[in-house]
Design an enzyme around this catalytic site. Structure first.
Site, PDB file in Angstrom:
ATOM      1  N   SER A  40       0.830  -1.192   0.000  1.00  0.00           N
ATOM      2  CA  SER A  40       0.000   0.000   0.000  1.00  0.00           C
ATOM      3  C   SER A  40       0.877   1.259   0.000  1.00  0.00           C
ATOM      4  O   SER A  40       1.757   1.392  -0.839  1.00  0.00           O
ATOM      5  CB  SER A  40      -0.945  -0.049   1.210  1.00  0.00           C
ATOM      6  N   ASP A 161      -6.053  -3.052  -2.425  1.00  0.00           N
ATOM      7  CA  ASP A 161      -4.940  -2.824  -1.501  1.00  0.00           C
ATOM      8  C   ASP A 161      -4.283  -4.130  -1.046  1.00  0.00           C
ATOM      9  O   ASP A 161      -4.954  -5.068  -0.615  1.00  0.00           O
ATOM     10  CB  ASP A 161      -5.496  -2.067  -0.287  1.00  0.00           C
TER      11      ASP A 161
END
Length: 277
Positions: A40, A161
């Protein structure tokens, strides 16, 4: 440092301003790991380090925020995205603070970004050192928070993500042969996510049942991995750099003073860690 040393970067949205400080210290000291894996915002912060662009991640997290205020409810209402991805992954790397693709592509070190495959509910570990567009596609995917950002696509595959399926990819680093690791966390020592199953309305990711399962279990997996990391640290098998002061920066923090202080703490914590070695 030998070829069996990894650098593992946790995500955390704007909390990765701390990570930017750590990585700027590394660059000031000429410290480059042969293997870096990020999740991320840890990945998108780390890629500037991989391109040897000292200060670029700080600029993105602090100066760009000061000028454009690119995260939050206002952005979500306008774009159906909690972050202004066009600014972050189009305008910024091309016009405001160009990303040095040549240095990144020519660097000998490995750089891996973690995404989550919506179809399989599994973590995907991606490397790209040739195709500029694919680099950006991976960056977008690893940061696409479920529900708060649109689903992203890499190679035509729907992804979100990386923190959904592997928020702390220490075991991937070990599986790739790294017997020693430096792990940068963005939470205080002892932090645990509340152990619970996340309730999801039936319509959320209805087409992706495996991803739904991972979303409901991610708190448990995160805590199990944190316990593993703390054991590695206690056994002297990993160096963990984490905030010392109570973390007051949240995932979508917009307060530039808080972000600046957190960046400075990251730099100081990295300096203190390496002065002990």
């Amino acid at each position: 440092m030998d070829g069996y040393t990894g650098l593992v970067l946790e995500g955390g949205g704007m909390r990765c301003t701390f990570t930017a400080g750590v990585l700027d210290f590394f660059m000031d000291k000429g410290i480059y790991f042969p293997y870096t894996i990020g999740v991320s915002a840890g990945a998108t912060t780390g890629i500037s380090y991989a391109a040897r662009q000292r200060g670029r991640a700080r600029y993105s997290n602090i100066d760009l925020m000061k000028q454009y205020d690119y995260v939050g409810l206002k952005t979500f209402i306008k774009q159906r995205n909690i972050m202004d991805f066009n600014l972050l992954f189009n305008v910024f790397p091309k016009k405001i603070y160009p990303f040095d693709y040549q240095t990144y592509f020519n660097s000998p070190e490995r750089f891996i970004m973690v995404t989550s495959n919506c179809l399989t509910g599994e973590a995907v570990y991606l490397e790209e050192k040739q195709d500029e567009k694919r680099v950006l596609d991976i960056c977008v995917a690893t940061c696409s928070l479920p529900l708060l950002c649109p689903i992203a696509y890499v190679d035509g595959i729907p992804m979100v993500d990386g923190g959904v399926c592997d928020a702390l990819p220490i075991r991937k680093s070990e599986a790739d042969g790294n017997s020693r690791n430096v792990i940068v966390l963005t939470r205080n020592k002892g932090y645990r996510k509340p152990v619970k199953q996340q309730k999801l309305p039936g319509f959320v990711f209805r087409k992706y049942p495996e991803l739904r399962r991972e979303l409901m279990l991610r708190y448990q997996r995160y805590n199990e991995t944190i316990e593993y990391i703390e054991q590695l640290e206690a056994d002297g098998k990993a160096l963990v750099i984490r905030p010392i002061r109570d973390v007051v920066v949240d995932r979508i923090e917009r307060d530039v003073d808080k972000l600046t202080s957190f960046y400075e703490e990251g730099y100081a914590c990295a300096k203190a860690a390496f002065e002990k070695k």
